[in-house]
Write a protein that holds these residues in place. Structure first.
Motif, short mmCIF file in Angstrom:
data_model
loop_
_atom_site.label_atom_id
_atom_site.label_comp_id
_atom_site.label_asym_id
_atom_site.label_seq_id
_atom_site.Cartn_x
_atom_site.Cartn_y
_atom_site.Cartn_z
N ARG A 26 67.08 45.12 56.07
CA ARG A 26 65.89 45.07 56.92
C ARG A 26 64.74 44.39 56.20
O ARG A 26 64.05 43.53 56.77
CB ARG A 26 65.51 46.49 57.33
N LEU A 27 64.53 44.76 54.93
CA LEU A 27 63.44 44.17 54.16
C LEU A 27 63.67 42.69 53.91
O LEU A 27 62.72 41.89 53.91
CB LEU A 27 63.26 44.92 52.84
N GLU A 28 64.91 42.30 53.68
CA GLU A 28 65.22 40.89 53.47
C GLU A 28 64.88 40.07 54.71
O GLU A 28 64.36 38.94 54.60
CB GLU A 28 66.70 40.73 53.11
N ALA A 29 65.15 40.63 55.89
CA ALA A 29 64.82 39.93 57.13
C ALA A 29 63.30 39.80 57.27
O ALA A 29 62.78 38.74 57.68
CB ALA A 29 65.40 40.67 58.32
N LEU A 30 62.57 40.86 56.94
CA LEU A 30 61.11 40.79 56.98
C LEU A 30 60.58 39.79 55.97
O LEU A 30 59.63 39.04 56.24
CB LEU A 30 60.51 42.17 56.70
N ARG A 31 61.20 39.76 54.79
CA ARG A 31 60.77 38.82 53.76
C ARG A 31 60.96 37.38 54.24
O ARG A 31 60.09 36.53 54.05
CB ARG A 31 61.56 39.06 52.48
N SER A 32 62.10 37.10 54.85
CA SER A 32 62.36 35.75 55.35
C SER A 32 61.34 35.37 56.41
O SER A 32 60.85 34.22 56.44
CB SER A 32 63.78 35.67 55.93
N ARG A 33 61.01 36.32 57.28
CA ARG A 33 60.01 36.05 58.31
C ARG A 33 58.65 35.75 57.68
O ARG A 33 57.95 34.82 58.11
CB ARG A 33 59.92 37.27 59.24
N LEU A 34 58.31 36.50 56.66
CA LEU A 34 57.03 36.29 55.99
C LEU A 34 56.99 34.94 55.27
O LEU A 34 56.01 34.20 55.38
CB LEU A 34 56.76 37.43 55.00
N VAL A 35 58.04 34.61 54.55
CA VAL A 35 58.07 33.35 53.81
C VAL A 35 58.01 32.16 54.78
O VAL A 35 57.26 31.19 54.57
CB VAL A 35 59.32 33.27 52.91
N ASP A 36 58.80 32.23 55.86
CA ASP A 36 58.77 31.14 56.85
C ASP A 36 57.38 31.01 57.47
O ASP A 36 56.86 29.90 57.66
CB ASP A 36 59.82 31.39 57.94
N GLY A 37 56.79 32.15 57.80
CA GLY A 37 55.45 32.12 58.39
C GLY A 37 54.39 31.60 57.44
O GLY A 37 53.48 30.87 57.83
N LEU A 38 54.52 31.97 56.17
CA LEU A 38 53.60 31.49 55.14
C LEU A 38 53.62 29.98 55.04
O LEU A 38 52.57 29.32 54.96
CB LEU A 38 53.98 32.08 53.79
N ARG A 39 54.79 29.42 55.05
CA ARG A 39 54.93 27.98 54.87
C ARG A 39 54.37 27.20 56.05
O ARG A 39 53.94 26.05 55.90
CB ARG A 39 56.39 27.63 54.62
N THR A 40 54.37 27.84 57.22
CA THR A 40 53.74 27.21 58.38
C THR A 40 52.24 27.41 58.37
O THR A 40 51.46 26.48 58.63
CB THR A 40 54.34 27.79 59.67
N ALA A 41 51.80 28.64 58.06
CA ALA A 41 50.37 28.97 58.09
C ALA A 41 49.59 28.28 56.98
O ALA A 41 48.47 27.81 57.19
CB ALA A 41 50.19 30.48 58.00
N GLU A 57 50.44 24.60 51.73
CA GLU A 57 50.22 24.39 50.30
C GLU A 57 50.71 25.56 49.45
O GLU A 57 50.85 25.43 48.22
CB GLU A 57 48.72 24.16 50.02
N ALA A 58 50.94 26.71 50.06
CA ALA A 58 51.31 27.91 49.32
C ALA A 58 52.67 27.73 48.64
O ALA A 58 53.58 27.08 49.17
CB ALA A 58 51.35 29.12 50.25
N VAL A 59 52.79 28.33 47.46
CA VAL A 59 54.02 28.24 46.67
C VAL A 59 54.57 29.65 46.46
O VAL A 59 53.87 30.53 45.94
CB VAL A 59 53.77 27.58 45.30
N VAL A 60 55.82 29.87 46.88
CA VAL A 60 56.47 31.17 46.69
C VAL A 60 57.13 31.18 45.32
O VAL A 60 57.91 30.27 44.99
CB VAL A 60 57.50 31.44 47.80
N ASN A 61 56.83 32.19 44.52
CA ASN A 61 57.30 32.25 43.14
C ASN A 61 58.51 33.17 43.00
O ASN A 61 58.77 34.02 43.84
CB ASN A 61 56.17 32.76 42.24
N GLY A 62 59.22 32.99 41.88
CA GLY A 62 60.40 33.80 41.61
C GLY A 62 61.67 33.09 42.03
O GLY A 62 61.66 31.93 42.43
N ASP A 63 62.77 33.80 41.96
CA ASP A 63 64.07 33.22 42.31
C ASP A 63 64.14 33.05 43.83
O ASP A 63 63.99 34.02 44.57
CB ASP A 63 65.20 34.14 41.83
N PRO A 64 64.39 31.83 44.32
CA PRO A 64 64.43 31.62 45.77
C PRO A 64 65.72 32.11 46.42
O PRO A 64 65.78 32.23 47.65
CB PRO A 64 64.32 30.09 45.90
#
Length: 401
Positions: free
Chosen positions: A274-289, A292-299
């Motif tokens: 469940r959390l992984e699905a929320l994380r994917s939603r957040l990362v995808d939304g971040l990249r649209t919103a 310029e934002a950079v997600v850190n750590g292991d992709p």
């Protein structure tokens, strides 16, 4: 007119997560009953039974023997007992063992005791670098160990990083250490609720865990330490907990801790998905919103790569503190990628170790999700970010003039 309070979107579960109702119920029941578990009368025996049943349940859920679970006040004390206790034991047995090797991205609950040992106990702390995804450089670790393996008192490497979520190569660290008979400790505080943990199978000698990261109360945790491992205690007194941690046990907190561990471990697979699905939603939304934002750590997803609930983001041209306060004003709570020392913002040592410059490191936020996080929480953050980012970037630009 009294307005209703604004809703809170809490995205700082890596700092602490709300207690689960079952843990609250267990804690209430134990507090109402009372009794010192070291007392011999009926109330004492009932309290002792609660403690030992909690110890057995936690041990079962993490693949340990009950006698290996040493209760104490939390992850910080567990890290201190592991580092200092193992160092003192090994160094006293052989004064040549003065080196303690750890990753450069450990929590300050581990790094600060290392600094203390260096200043006051003659230890030599060696921090091993990580790559840009925050994973330990195993070649550098091997070089550090094999330079003089007979001088190494212990190795410590966290199971998963608390800031960016990268999982560390613990099996490889243990295999290297075992070649030279060096004990290994791991801080698993951030990992317990999200990664499989089998203490017996891991080959680790000591593991730190904490209650309030898994839905239990603050002020209680454990150092899981093999029976065969000798450690010098930090506290002396009544000789509780294998004489490793004297002091009256917090029966109610321990009972609640065990319930929280039980629920977290047995529900881990479903909750991680469940959390992984929320994380994917957040990362995808971040990249649209905020492109310029950079997600850190292991992709890469999966328990061998990263935690499912942490999203660590750098916002170029911004100060993390400004971003945090602007989000907080809208009822969205997260944490910065920096620590504040004496009121002066400092770049995170984790991000610097990953190769970031200080400006980028200071412009980072950690969003961490948990049991109470919903799709609506994620969407609310995504909707707020574009305006917050523009305001924070404008403020930073004005401050540099």
């Amino acid at each position: 007119m009294n307005l209703p309070p604004a809703p809170i979107t809490y995205l700082d579960h890596a700092a602490t997560t709300p207690m689960v109702p079952e843990a609250i119920a267990a804690m209430n029941a134990a507090m109402l009953e009372g009794g010192n578990p070291s007392s011999l009368h009926g109330s004492g025996r009932r309290a002792r039974r609660r403690v030992e049943e909690a110890r057995e349940l936690i041990a079962q859920r993490i693949g340990a023997r009950p006698s290996e679970v040493v209760f104490l006040s939390g992850g910080t004390e567990a890290d201190n007992l592991a580092v200092k206790g193992l160092y003192w034991s090994r160094h006293h047995a052989d004064p040549a063992r003065r080196r303690v090797i750890a990753s450069a991205v450990e929590h300050h609950a581990l790094l600060d005791p290392l600094t203390w040992l260096e200043k006051g106990e003659g230890a030599v702390a060696e921090l091993v670098e990580v790559d840009r995804s925050c994973r330990l450089d195993l070649d550098a670790l091997r070089a550090a160990v094999e330079r003089r393996p007979e001088d190494v008192a212990l190795i410590s490497c966290m199971t998963a990083n608390n800031e960016v979520g990268t999982v560390q190569p613990i099996p490889e660290v243990v295999a290297l250490a075992s070649e030279h008979g060096i004990p290994v400790h791991s801080d698993a505080v951030q990992a317990l609720a999200h990664l499989p943990l089998d203490f017996a199978a891991s080959g680790l000698d000591a593991v730190s865990i904490s209650s309030h990261k898994v839905g239990g109360p603050t002020g209680v945790g454990a150092l899981v330490v093999r029976r065969e491992v000798e450690a010098v205690p930090l506290l002396h007194g009544g000789g509780q907990e294998r004489d490793l941690r004297s002091g009256t046990l917090n029966t109610a907190a321990i009972a609640a801790f065990a319930v929280a561990v039980d629920l977290a471990v047995t529900g881990r697979e479903a909750e991680s998905a469940r959390l992984e699905a929320l994380r994917s939603r957040l990362v995808d939304g971040l990249r649209t919103a905020v492109p310029e934002a950079v997600v850190n750590g292991d992709p890469q997803p999966g328990p061998e790569h990263r935690l499912p609930h942490v999203v660590h983001v750098t916002f170029p041209g911004c100060e993390g503190d400004s971003l945090l306060m602007l989000l907080d004003a809208q009822g969205i709570e997260c944490s910065t990628g920096s620590a504040c020392s004496a009121g002066v913002p400092q770049a995170s040592h984790v991000l610097i170790a990953m190769g970031m410059d200080e400006l980028a490191a200071r412009g980072s936020l950690r969003f961490s999700m948990g049991r109470t996080t919903s799709v609506a929480d994620v969407d609310r953050l995504i909707a707020a970010l574009p305006a917050v980012y523009e305001r924070a970037r404008a403020a930073a630009k004005a401050g540099r003039r």
